[in-house]
Design a protein around this motif. Sequence first.
Motif, PDB file in Angstrom:
ATOM      1  N   VAL A  86       6.397  -5.634   5.377  1.00 61.01           N
ATOM      2  CA  VAL A  86       6.491  -6.568   4.257  1.00 61.01           C
ATOM      3  C   VAL A  86       5.560  -6.114   3.133  1.00 61.01           C
ATOM      4  CG1 VAL A  86       6.157  -8.945   3.510  1.00 61.01           C
ATOM      5  CG2 VAL A  86       7.054  -8.464   5.796  1.00 61.01           C
ATOM      6  N   ALA A  87       4.310  -5.854   3.486  1.00 60.82           N
ATOM      7  CA  ALA A  87       3.329  -5.451   2.476  1.00 60.82           C
ATOM      8  C   ALA A  87       2.166  -4.761   3.170  1.00 60.82           C
ATOM      9  CB  ALA A  87       2.826  -6.656   1.690  1.00 60.82           C
ATOM     10  N   SER A  88       1.526  -3.866   2.450  1.00 62.03           N
ATOM     11  CA  SER A  88       0.387  -3.154   3.030  1.00 62.03           C
ATOM     12  C   SER A  88      -0.579  -2.717   1.946  1.00 62.03           C
ATOM     13  CB  SER A  88       0.853  -1.944   3.841  1.00 62.03           C
ATOM     14  OG  SER A  88       1.416  -0.959   2.994  1.00 62.03           O
TER      15      SER A  88
ATOM     16  N   GLY B 274      -6.449   1.866  -1.255  1.00 63.73           N
ATOM     17  CA  GLY B 274      -6.619   0.614  -1.978  1.00 63.73           C
ATOM     18  C   GLY B 274      -5.423   0.164  -2.786  1.00 63.73           C
ATOM     19  N   THR B 275      -4.385   0.974  -2.821  1.00 61.04           N
ATOM     20  CA  THR B 275      -3.178   0.553  -3.537  1.00 61.04           C
ATOM     21  C   THR B 275      -2.440  -0.480  -2.694  1.00 61.04           C
ATOM     22  OG1 THR B 275      -1.915   2.353  -2.549  1.00 61.04           O
ATOM     23  CG2 THR B 275      -2.980   2.779  -4.673  1.00 61.04           C
ATOM     24  N   THR B 276      -1.384  -1.050  -3.229  1.00 61.70           N
ATOM     25  CA  THR B 276      -0.583  -2.009  -2.472  1.00 61.70           C
ATOM     26  C   THR B 276       0.870  -1.563  -2.445  1.00 61.70           C
ATOM     27  OG1 THR B 276      -0.210  -3.391  -4.408  1.00 61.70           O
ATOM     28  CG2 THR B 276      -2.088  -3.936  -3.044  1.00 61.70           C
TER      29      THR B 276
ATOM     30  N   LYS C 252       9.312  -8.333  -3.329  1.00 60.72           N
ATOM     31  CA  LYS C 252       8.570  -7.957  -4.528  1.00 60.72           C
ATOM     32  C   LYS C 252       8.716  -9.054  -5.587  1.00 60.72           C
ATOM     33  CE  LYS C 252       8.317  -3.654  -5.002  1.00 60.72           C
ATOM     34  NZ  LYS C 252       8.618  -2.210  -5.200  1.00 60.72           N
ATOM     35  N   GLY C 253       7.596  -9.409  -6.199  1.00 60.66           N
ATOM     36  CA  GLY C 253       7.594 -10.470  -7.195  1.00 60.66           C
ATOM     37  C   GLY C 253       7.375 -11.844  -6.608  1.00 60.66           C
ATOM     38  N   ARG C 254       7.475 -11.961  -5.276  1.00 59.12           N
ATOM     39  CA  ARG C 254       7.273 -13.253  -4.619  1.00 59.12           C
ATOM     40  C   ARG C 254       6.067 -13.241  -3.679  1.00 59.12           C
ATOM     41  NH1 ARG C 254      10.934 -14.960  -1.114  1.00 59.12           N
ATOM     42  NH2 ARG C 254      11.728 -12.890  -0.554  1.00 59.12           N
ATOM     43  N   PHE C 255       5.824 -12.124  -3.037  1.00 59.75           N
ATOM     44  CA  PHE C 255       4.730 -12.013  -2.072  1.00 59.75           C
ATOM     45  C   PHE C 255       3.624 -11.133  -2.650  1.00 59.75           C
ATOM     46  CE2 PHE C 255       7.249 -12.606   2.172  1.00 59.75           C
ATOM     47  CZ  PHE C 255       7.837 -13.750   1.645  1.00 59.75           C
ATOM     48  N   THR C 256       2.389 -11.465  -2.291  1.00 64.68           N
ATOM     49  CA  THR C 256       1.229 -10.688  -2.706  1.00 64.68           C
ATOM     50  C   THR C 256       0.316 -10.476  -1.510  1.00 64.68           C
ATOM     51  OG1 THR C 256       1.308 -11.696  -4.915  1.00 64.68           O
ATOM     52  CG2 THR C 256      -0.707 -10.552  -4.310  1.00 64.68           C
ATOM     53  N   ILE C 257      -0.184  -9.267  -1.355  1.00 67.20           N
ATOM     54  CA  ILE C 257      -1.148  -8.985  -0.295  1.00 67.20           C
ATOM     55  C   ILE C 257      -2.517  -8.773  -0.932  1.00 67.20           C
ATOM     56  CG2 ILE C 257      -0.636  -6.495  -0.315  1.00 67.20           C
ATOM     57  CD1 ILE C 257      -1.195  -6.514   2.719  1.00 67.20           C
ATOM     58  N   SER C 258      -3.531  -9.288  -0.269  1.00 64.22           N
ATOM     59  CA  SER C 258      -4.897  -9.093  -0.746  1.00 64.22           C
ATOM     60  C   SER C 258      -5.824  -8.941   0.447  1.00 64.22           C
ATOM     61  CB  SER C 258      -5.334 -10.272  -1.624  1.00 64.22           C
ATOM     62  OG  SER C 258      -5.310 -11.476  -0.887  1.00 64.22           O
TER      63      SER C 258
ATOM     64  N   ASN D 286      -9.258   0.730   7.844  1.00 68.27           N
ATOM     65  CA  ASN D 286      -8.557   1.536   6.852  1.00 68.27           C
ATOM     66  C   ASN D 286      -7.388   0.727   6.296  1.00 68.27           C
ATOM     67  OD1 ASN D 286     -10.441   3.297   7.782  1.00 68.27           O
ATOM     68  ND2 ASN D 286      -9.069   5.033   7.908  1.00 68.27           N
ATOM     69  N   ALA D 287      -6.214   1.047   6.662  1.00 66.41           N
ATOM     70  CA  ALA D 287      -5.043   0.340   6.140  1.00 66.41           C
ATOM     71  C   ALA D 287      -4.897  -1.022   6.801  1.00 66.41           C
ATOM     72  CB  ALA D 287      -3.786   1.164   6.382  1.00 66.41           C
ATOM     73  N   VAL D 288      -4.396  -1.981   6.039  1.00 67.87           N
ATOM     74  CA  VAL D 288      -4.032  -3.293   6.577  1.00 67.87           C
ATOM     75  C   VAL D 288      -2.638  -3.622   6.082  1.00 67.87           C
ATOM     76  CG1 VAL D 288      -6.418  -4.096   6.663  1.00 67.87           C
ATOM     77  CG2 VAL D 288      -5.024  -4.566   4.641  1.00 67.87           C
ATOM     78  N   GLY D 289      -1.979  -4.517   6.779  1.00 67.94           N
ATOM     79  CA  GLY D 289      -0.633  -4.865   6.338  1.00 67.94           C
ATOM     80  C   GLY D 289      -0.049  -6.025   7.084  1.00 67.94           C
ATOM     81  N   TRP D 290       1.152  -6.394   6.648  1.00 67.51           N
ATOM     82  CA  TRP D 290       1.934  -7.463   7.272  1.00 67.51           C
ATOM     83  C   TRP D 290       3.341  -6.938   7.535  1.00 67.51           C
ATOM     84  CZ3 TRP D 290      -0.075 -11.999   8.843  1.00 67.51           C
ATOM     85  CH2 TRP D 290      -1.323 -12.357   8.316  1.00 67.51           C
TER      86      TRP D 290
END
Length: 120
Positions: A47-49, A54-56, A63-69, A31-35
């Motif tokens: 940090v990010a999830s 499916g949203t982020t 924000k603006g520097r890190f991206t989660i995929s 289900n959910a994933v994150g850092w």
Amino acid sequence: VQLQASGGGLVQPGGSLRLSCAASGTIRTINAVGWYRQAPGKQRELVASIPSDGTTNIADSVKGRFTISRDNAENTWYLQMNSLKPEDTAVYYCHAAIMSFHLPVIYDYWGQGTLVTVSS
């Protein structure tokens, strides 16, 4: 079920790193994933999830520097970190909410942590 994080290391300010987390085992659904990260003397913070919809979600501090995929086919997710700052130095932990084939219940799983050091 196990999570294996990788990709940490030493990088100069302004540099980039990509963290990876791979889930393995008898996984029915992820289900959910994150850092998350934890700096010395501080509490662990999100940090990010990517929630189950499916949203982020990205912390304001990155924000603006890190991206989660996420790569669903490979049970893997990533954290792309650009324009790194010394204050990003921390142990980074991956997290996932997973239902295994053994029990129809969602449990939280954590990776072992990977150290990111941003320093000149």
